[in-house]
Design an enzyme around this catalytic site. Sequence first.
Site, PDB file in Angstrom:
ATOM      1  N   GLY A  86       0.789  -1.228   0.000  1.00 15.68           N
ATOM      2  CA  GLY A  86       0.000   0.000   0.000  1.00 15.68           C
ATOM      3  C   GLY A  86       0.820   1.277   0.000  1.00 15.68           C
ATOM      4  O   GLY A  86       0.311   2.337   0.356  1.00 15.68           O
ATOM      5  N   LEU A 133      -7.292  -9.431 -11.788  1.00 12.54           N
ATOM      6  CA  LEU A 133      -7.822  -8.880 -13.035  1.00 12.54           C
ATOM      7  C   LEU A 133      -9.265  -8.427 -12.773  1.00 12.54           C
ATOM      8  O   LEU A 133     -10.024  -9.122 -12.096  1.00 12.54           O
ATOM      9  CB  LEU A 133      -7.802  -9.992 -14.082  1.00 12.54           C
ATOM     10  CG  LEU A 133      -7.830  -9.595 -15.545  1.00 12.54           C
ATOM     11  CD1 LEU A 133      -6.622  -8.723 -15.893  1.00 12.54           C
ATOM     12  CD2 LEU A 133      -7.845 -10.847 -16.418  1.00 12.54           C
ATOM     13  N   HIS A 186       1.374   0.651 -13.146  1.00  9.76           N
ATOM     14  CA  HIS A 186       2.178  -0.531 -13.487  1.00  9.76           C
ATOM     15  C   HIS A 186       3.661  -0.141 -13.577  1.00  9.76           C
ATOM     16  O   HIS A 186       3.995   0.859 -14.211  1.00  9.76           O
ATOM     17  CB  HIS A 186       1.695  -1.121 -14.816  1.00  9.76           C
ATOM     18  CG  HIS A 186       2.389  -2.392 -15.149  1.00  9.76           C
ATOM     19  ND1 HIS A 186       2.074  -3.593 -14.552  1.00  9.76           N
ATOM     20  CD2 HIS A 186       3.431  -2.649 -15.987  1.00  9.76           C
ATOM     21  CE1 HIS A 186       2.866  -4.540 -15.020  1.00  9.76           C
ATOM     22  NE2 HIS A 186       3.704  -3.992 -15.887  1.00  9.76           N
TER      23      HIS A 186
HETATM   24  C1  GRF Z   1       3.573  -1.169  -7.501  1.00  9.04           C
HETATM   25  O1  GRF Z   1       4.876  -1.374  -8.017  1.00  9.04           O
HETATM   26  C2  GRF Z   1       2.554  -1.114  -8.599  1.00  9.04           C
HETATM   27  O2  GRF Z   1       3.042  -0.544  -9.771  1.00  9.04           O
HETATM   28  C3  GRF Z   1       2.260  -2.573  -8.834  1.00  9.04           C
HETATM   29  O3  GRF Z   1       2.260  -3.140  -7.553  1.00  9.04           O
HETATM   30  C4  GRF Z   1       3.130  -2.393  -6.703  1.00  9.04           C
HETATM   31  C5  GRF Z   1       2.329  -2.008  -5.485  1.00  9.04           C
HETATM   32  O4  GRF Z   1       3.117  -1.475  -4.468  1.00  9.04           O
HETATM   33  N1  GRF Z   1       1.024  -2.740  -9.574  1.00  9.04           N
HETATM   34  P1  GRF Z   1       2.447  -0.898  -3.164  1.00  9.04           P
HETATM   35  O5  GRF Z   1       1.496  -1.947  -2.615  1.00  9.04           O
HETATM   36  O6  GRF Z   1       1.715   0.359  -3.555  1.00  9.04           O
HETATM   37  O7  GRF Z   1       3.564  -0.600  -2.212  1.00  9.04           O
END
Ligand code: GRF
Length: 201
Positions: free
Chosen positions: A13, A94, A111
Site C-alpha cells: 500500500g 484482473l 504498473h
Molecule cells: C507497484 O509497483 C505497482 O506498480 C504494482 O504493484 C506495486 C504495489 O506497491 N502494480 P504498493 O502496494 O503500492 O507498495
Amino acid sequence: MTLRLAVFASGHGSNLLALHDAIQDGRIPGAELALVVCDHPAAPVVSKVRERKLPIFVFNSKDFPGKADYEQTIHEQLTENGIGLIVLAGYLRLIGPTLLKPWEGRIINLHPSLLPKFPGKDAIKQAWKAGVSATGVTVHFVDSGIDSGPVIAQEQVWRKADDTLETLSERIHQTEHRLLPEVVRALVARGPLRVWEKIRF
Ligand code: GRF
C-alpha cells in the site's frame, strides 16, 4: 464538487499512502479518498489504512461463490460510497466484467514498466532480466486485458551502470509515488472521466 476516489490494493500500500499524502497536503484539490478495497485480509496495507482511519472494505474471495459475486459486492460498495474514480494501486486481480462494465473509463491502474513492455507480474524483474537500458512507470485506463488499456501517462527510469535489482526497484517506486498523484490530480482537474486521453506532463 469533490471527486470521491476508491483505491484498490492487495499488498504493502505504499502507493495508496503516497496518494493519500498528496490529497492531505492539498496537492489534489477536489479529491477525497473515500474507500479502500483490499482482497487480502492479512495484507500490510490493511493496518496502515486503519491507522489513518480511512474507510476500508476487506474481503476474502473464498467467502464468495465466484468472482462475479465478490465483484458485485464491490460494485455495491462503490455505488453506496458515491465513488467517481477507481485507482488500482497494487491490486493483484484482473478486473472482471461485473466491475468493468459499469466502471470502464473510470478505472486506472499503476504498473511498474513502460507498457506495452513487461505486462503482468514481476514487471521490474522482467525488465531487469531482459537487460533493458531503461524501464519506467505507466498509468493507464483498465480494460479487460492484463495491463493493456489506453495509456494516460508514462515516465522513464534509466538503469544505471551500478544498479542492482533493489536500487532500480527503489527508483521505480519513488517514480510511482510521484506519478500516480500527478495523474490523479490531472484527471480530477479535467472533470468528466469517460474520456480516454493521454496526459502530457
Ligand atoms: C507497484 O509497483 C505497482 O506498480 C504494482 O504493484 C506495486 C504495489 O506497491 N502494480 P504498493 O502496494 O503500492 O507498495
